[in-house]
Design a protein around this motif. Structure first.
Motif, mmCIF file in Angstrom:
data_model
loop_
_atom_site.group_PDB
_atom_site.id
_atom_site.type_symbol
_atom_site.label_atom_id
_atom_site.label_comp_id
_atom_site.label_asym_id
_atom_site.label_seq_id
_atom_site.Cartn_x
_atom_site.Cartn_y
_atom_site.Cartn_z
ATOM 1 N N HIS B 162 -28.842 10.280 84.101
ATOM 2 C CA HIS B 162 -27.777 10.840 83.273
ATOM 3 C C HIS B 162 -27.663 10.043 81.970
ATOM 4 O O HIS B 162 -27.565 10.614 80.880
ATOM 5 N N GLY B 163 -27.703 8.716 82.102
ATOM 6 C CA GLY B 163 -27.639 7.859 80.918
ATOM 7 C C GLY B 163 -28.855 8.028 80.021
ATOM 8 O O GLY B 163 -28.739 8.075 78.789
ATOM 9 N N HIS B 164 -30.032 8.121 80.648
ATOM 10 C CA HIS B 164 -31.263 8.264 79.869
ATOM 11 C C HIS B 164 -31.245 9.545 79.049
ATOM 12 O O HIS B 164 -31.541 9.549 77.857
ATOM 13 N N LEU B 167 -28.439 9.297 76.276
ATOM 14 C CA LEU B 167 -28.885 8.492 75.139
ATOM 15 C C LEU B 167 -30.018 9.193 74.402
ATOM 16 O O LEU B 167 -30.159 9.056 73.178
ATOM 17 N N GLN B 169 -30.170 12.360 73.822
ATOM 18 C CA GLN B 169 -29.538 13.287 72.882
ATOM 19 C C GLN B 169 -29.035 12.535 71.659
ATOM 20 O O GLN B 169 -29.112 13.031 70.530
ATOM 21 N N VAL B 170 -28.517 11.324 71.897
ATOM 22 C CA VAL B 170 -28.031 10.519 70.771
ATOM 23 C C VAL B 170 -29.186 10.170 69.838
ATOM 24 O O VAL B 170 -29.074 10.274 68.611
ATOM 25 N N ASP B 173 -30.192 13.133 67.849
ATOM 26 C CA ASP B 173 -29.252 13.495 66.793
ATOM 27 C C ASP B 173 -29.297 12.549 65.602
ATOM 28 O O ASP B 173 -29.132 12.985 64.455
ATOM 29 N N TYR B 174 -29.501 11.271 65.860
ATOM 30 C CA TYR B 174 -29.298 10.314 64.774
ATOM 31 C C TYR B 174 -30.556 9.633 64.267
ATOM 32 O O TYR B 174 -30.534 9.049 63.190
ATOM 33 N N LEU B 191 -35.589 0.709 78.327
ATOM 34 C CA LEU B 191 -34.229 0.379 78.762
ATOM 35 C C LEU B 191 -33.905 1.043 80.100
ATOM 36 O O LEU B 191 -33.381 0.410 81.021
#
Lengths: 109, 219
Positions: B162-164, B167, B169-170, B173-174, B191
């Motif tokens: 879920h975290g992978h 992150l 998506q983040v 996006d950026y 990570l």
């Protein structure tokens, strides 16, 4: 800034923060010596005041509960529900209320 | 009374908009040219809106080796017979605007023709993200009610994935630029790998996630 906008970025922020926290925890497990109970004993030996302990628990619970409740809101959107603008605001306020209540409750456990 | 229109916009099908209203029994699909056989798909709207929806589906039934999704908005008034020929549709869902009478001929077709889509990878990824989210949601009460190795390792896996993906998506996006993106993605994989390894190590060599939270809360 609108409420939906703010809640959206906070959802992302809490997600990133918790993810990094979990990663830090995993990394620590691999790198730091000793076992988890030893570290807890150390904290206990500091005799931290109860109010501070409660604040700490609240600070941990808050991002989790916010992200969880707002996550459910996201899943509702994914099912196509709740897109009308008034609904977006209503569900947003509901998430905030649930977050505060559940954080208070969990920190008290 | 046939009107052919050029290809409509190729947007991913709007899943939530598909609704079919059967108001008339299906008419014979004489105009359906799917007797020509594969591998083309086509879509025809014959006659009025009512007839259209059924004829369309009828046509689609007989010539849809490939799934696609269409949502049709703002259809024309019933006084005009329209035949819309489009090259890339098969099984579809149609939405006809309730206010068609007021609207002039204005068909907007949103399709996701599979032949152009390439792969369903993105769609499957989206679904997997939601599935893991729901699974993780269920793990929270499970961790409280049934602490133990099963929930511990499930949490380790679900939290990491879920975290992978979150992150990921983040990063998407950026982080802009080919090389930066590849670098960030590689870092993210590292990570997540370390995170999962650490959590499993903790579950195996230490008290485990559920017990750790319980002990922490007893402070």
């Amino acid at each position: 800034w609108s409420l939906p906008m703010a809640m959206s970025i906070i959802h992302r922020g809490t997600g990133v923060a918790m993810s990094l926290g979990v990663s830090l925890f995993g990394l620590s497990a691999l790198i730091l010596p000793g076992q988890f109970p030893d570290y807890l004993d150390f904290v206990r030996s500091l005799n931290v005041p109860a109010a501070l302990i409660y604040s700490g628990k609240f600070a941990l619970a808050f991002p989790l509960t916010y992200h969880t409740w707002n996550g459910i809101r996201h899943l509702a959107w994914d099912m196509g529900k709740g897109f009308k603008i008034p609904q977006v605001y209503q569900s947003g306020v509901l998430v905030l209320v649930l977050t505060v209540l559940s954080s208070i409750g969990i920190a008290a456990m | 009374m046939l009107l052919s229109s050029s290809g409509a916009g190729q947007r991913p099908g709007a899943e939530g908009l598909s609704r079919h209203r059967p108001e008339a029994p299906p008419g014979p699909a004489e105009d359906c040219s799917c007797s020509q056989g594969s591998p083309h798909h086509h879509q025809e709207f014959c006659g009025t809106r009512r007839l259209f929806s059924f004829s369309l589906l009828y046509c689609l039934q007989c010539c849809c080796p490939f799934p696609a999704r269409v949502s049709l908005l703002g259809l024309l008034s019933s006084s005009e017979a329209v035949l819309l020929k489009k090259a890339l549709l098969a099984r579809s869902a149609i939405v006809c605007s309730a206010s068609e009478e007021r609207h002039p001929l204005a068909c907007r077709i949103h399709t996701s023709p599979r032949s152009l889509a390439g792969s369903k990878a993105a769609s499957l990824h989206w679904t997997a993200e939601r599935a893991v989210s729901v699974f993780l949601l269920g793990l929270l009460p499970a961790a409280y009610l049934y602490p133990g190795p099963a929930v511990d390792y499930s949490l380790a896996a679900a939290l990491t994935i879920h975290g992978h993906w979150g992150l990921g998506q983040v990063v998407t996006d950026y982080v802009h630029g080919e090389t930066s993106f590849k670098l960030a993605s590689a870092g993210l994989y590292l990570l997540s790998a370390v995170t999962f390894a650490g959590l499993c190590y903790f579950n195996y060599h230490d008290v485990g996630i559920c017990k750790a939270v319980a002990m922490l809360w007893k402070l």
